[in-house]
Write a protein that holds these residues in place. Structure first.
Motif, mmCIF file in Angstrom:
data_model
loop_
_atom_site.group_PDB
_atom_site.id
_atom_site.type_symbol
_atom_site.label_atom_id
_atom_site.label_comp_id
_atom_site.label_asym_id
_atom_site.label_seq_id
_atom_site.Cartn_x
_atom_site.Cartn_y
_atom_site.Cartn_z
ATOM 1 N N PHE A 124 48.965 50.577 28.477
ATOM 2 C CA PHE A 124 48.979 49.473 29.428
ATOM 3 C C PHE A 124 47.580 48.887 29.547
ATOM 4 O O PHE A 124 46.579 49.497 29.171
ATOM 5 N N SER A 125 47.527 47.673 30.067
ATOM 6 C CA SER A 125 46.252 47.007 30.322
ATOM 7 C C SER A 125 46.275 46.401 31.711
ATOM 8 O O SER A 125 47.340 46.093 32.255
ATOM 9 N N LEU A 126 45.091 46.242 32.279
ATOM 10 C CA LEU A 126 44.932 45.602 33.581
ATOM 11 C C LEU A 126 44.024 44.392 33.444
ATOM 12 O O LEU A 126 43.014 44.432 32.739
ATOM 13 N N LEU A 127 44.374 43.327 34.125
ATOM 14 C CA LEU A 127 43.523 42.164 34.314
ATOM 15 C C LEU A 127 43.326 42.004 35.813
ATOM 16 O O LEU A 127 44.298 41.881 36.560
ATOM 17 N N ILE A 128 42.067 42.034 36.259
ATOM 18 C CA ILE A 128 41.757 41.973 37.691
ATOM 19 C C ILE A 128 41.053 40.648 37.965
ATOM 20 O O ILE A 128 40.017 40.342 37.375
ATOM 21 N N THR A 129 41.633 39.856 38.862
ATOM 22 C CA THR A 129 41.117 38.517 39.151
ATOM 23 C C THR A 129 40.958 38.308 40.653
ATOM 24 O O THR A 129 41.227 39.213 41.454
ATOM 25 N N ASP A 130 40.553 37.095 41.022
ATOM 26 C CA ASP A 130 40.425 36.701 42.434
ATOM 27 C C ASP A 130 39.558 37.678 43.226
ATOM 28 O O ASP A 130 39.914 38.092 44.329
ATOM 29 N N GLY A 131 38.435 38.063 42.661
ATOM 30 C CA GLY A 131 37.521 38.943 43.376
ATOM 31 C C GLY A 131 38.122 40.280 43.737
ATOM 32 O O GLY A 131 37.810 40.856 44.780
ATOM 33 N N GLY A 132 38.974 40.815 42.846
ATOM 34 C CA GLY A 132 39.585 42.127 43.076
ATOM 35 C C GLY A 132 40.847 42.093 43.903
ATOM 36 O O GLY A 132 41.420 43.145 44.216
#
Length: 374
Positions: free
Chosen positions: A298-306
């Motif tokens: 799996f992969s994670l993409l973290i946006t919007d300042g966490g």
């Protein structure tokens, strides 16, 4: 990270180049060295919605984002990168998904396992004494602080509980860096709540909507590798632009919102916070823990300042085929000009769908998410 798969037809996506000669050369030891140290404020701080607004340093925002970029640009000026990524041709591929393609004939893949051996292990208690890193590639170290405001120390010994920020010599985009929380990962090579919380604290501190954090877990290809990456994308990734549908059983009153991305070829879940970041981090950590125990990719993409997590589960493959987090988000690199100019939306959609969970597997993951939220 990126894995290769030949598509049917005349074009193929990038094949990884595992030539890490730069990492094998004589390096300067870091243990005991002094670095630029950024001490974070004592708490996660306020949570704000980015709403697509550009970063504006004049509005009193954190200095951490501009500091990382200034250090990164200094490395570029000193020739620490294998190429100038800002000169690479980039385009939006015609089609409904608006995938992004970059032509980068000099790009090569740095294995996360190699990066971990070069960086994370030597900095904690380790029997490996001959593995070192380029001192010049370290931009700064970020550590916890006890003050109400963050502070910058121009020269400090590398602390044992900090996170090193250092360049990727083969960047995929402007400001591409590694984030190695070595004080945490020498104890556990799995993604854990403490390290994830610290990475989110960094994202909150950066306070720049172009700053995106990536994490990949692919146990067959890179056993035990645990390293975050980040860069500064000027525009939203294709997956970020799509409609979200609430997942059945969403627990709205507990601060965690669960959605699925509508109409994307790679089945994707999205987790957001109503303001309780620590609850969101604990929730995501628990889901990732279950996936890690099952040796899932799996992969994670973290946006919007966490505040927002995209979870890209990938089906198991005997060939260890898996995508990087930025590929999952719709951003692809090409080393061949003909492939770059001729690639189609349908071909990339097929590539993403080839690693996606089937309907039954995705339903099971949604049920798991709702169960953990409850």
């Amino acid at each position: 990270m990126v894995s290769a798969k030949q598509l049917e037809g005349d074009h193929s996506l990038l094949k990884p180049n595992n030539n890490n000669e730069q990492l094998k050369c004589q390096l300067t030891p870091i243990k005991g060295s002094k670095v630029l140290l950024y001490q974070l404020r004592a708490s996660l701080g306020r949570v704000t919605a980015c709403e697509g607004l550009p970063f504006n340093a004049e509005e009193g925002q954190s200095l951490l984002g501009p500091l990382i970029l200034a250090q990164w640009e200094d490395c570029a000026w000193k020739g620490r990168f294998n190429y100038d990524v800002t000169s690479c041709e980039t385009k939006v591929i015609c089609g409904g998904n608006k995938f992004i393609a970059q032509l980068n004939e000099k790009w090569s893949l740095n294995s996360p396992a190699a990066i971990e051996n070069q960086v994370i292990l030597p900095l904690g208690p380790s029997k490996i004494k001959n593995v070192k890193i380029h001192r010049e590639d370290i931009l700064l170290c970020i550590a916890s602080g006890e003050n109400e405001i963050s502070q910058l120390i121009s020269s400090a010994v590398v602390p044992q509980d900090g996170t090193l920020i250092f360049i990727n010599p083969d960047p995929i985009e402007y400001g591409h860096v590694y984030l190695a929380p070595y004080g945490f990962h020498h104890q556990s090579k799995m993604l854990d709540k403490r390290s994830l919380e610290f990475i989110i604290q960094i994202a909150v501190e950066v306070e720049d909507c172009s700053f995106r954090v990536f994490y990949d877990h692919a146990p067959l290809a890179n056993p035990g590798a645990a390293c975050f990456q980040a860069n500064f994308f000027e525009n939203a990734l294709p997956v970020e632009r799509l409609e979200l549908a609430p997942v059945s059983g969403n627990v709205l009153d507990k601060g965690v919102l669960i959605y699925e991305v509508v109409g994307y070829p790679l089945k994707t879940l999205v987790f957001m916070s109503k303001g309780n970041l620590k609850l969101l981090i604990a929730f995501v950590t628990e889901i990732c823990s279950v996936l890690q125990e099952r040796n899932a990719v799996f992969s994670l993409l973290i946006t919007d300042g966490g505040r927002k997590f995209f979870l890209f589960p990938q089906a198991s493959s005997p060939s260890a085929l898996h995508l990087s987090a930025w590929e999952c988000g719709g951003y692809f690199l090409f080393k061949n000009a003909a492939e770059f100019h001729n690639i189609s939306d349908d071909e990339i959609s097929e590539y993403l769908a080839s690693v996606s969970l089937d309907d039954e597997g995705f339903l099971t993951l949604k049920q798991l998410s709702c169960s953990i939220a409850n």
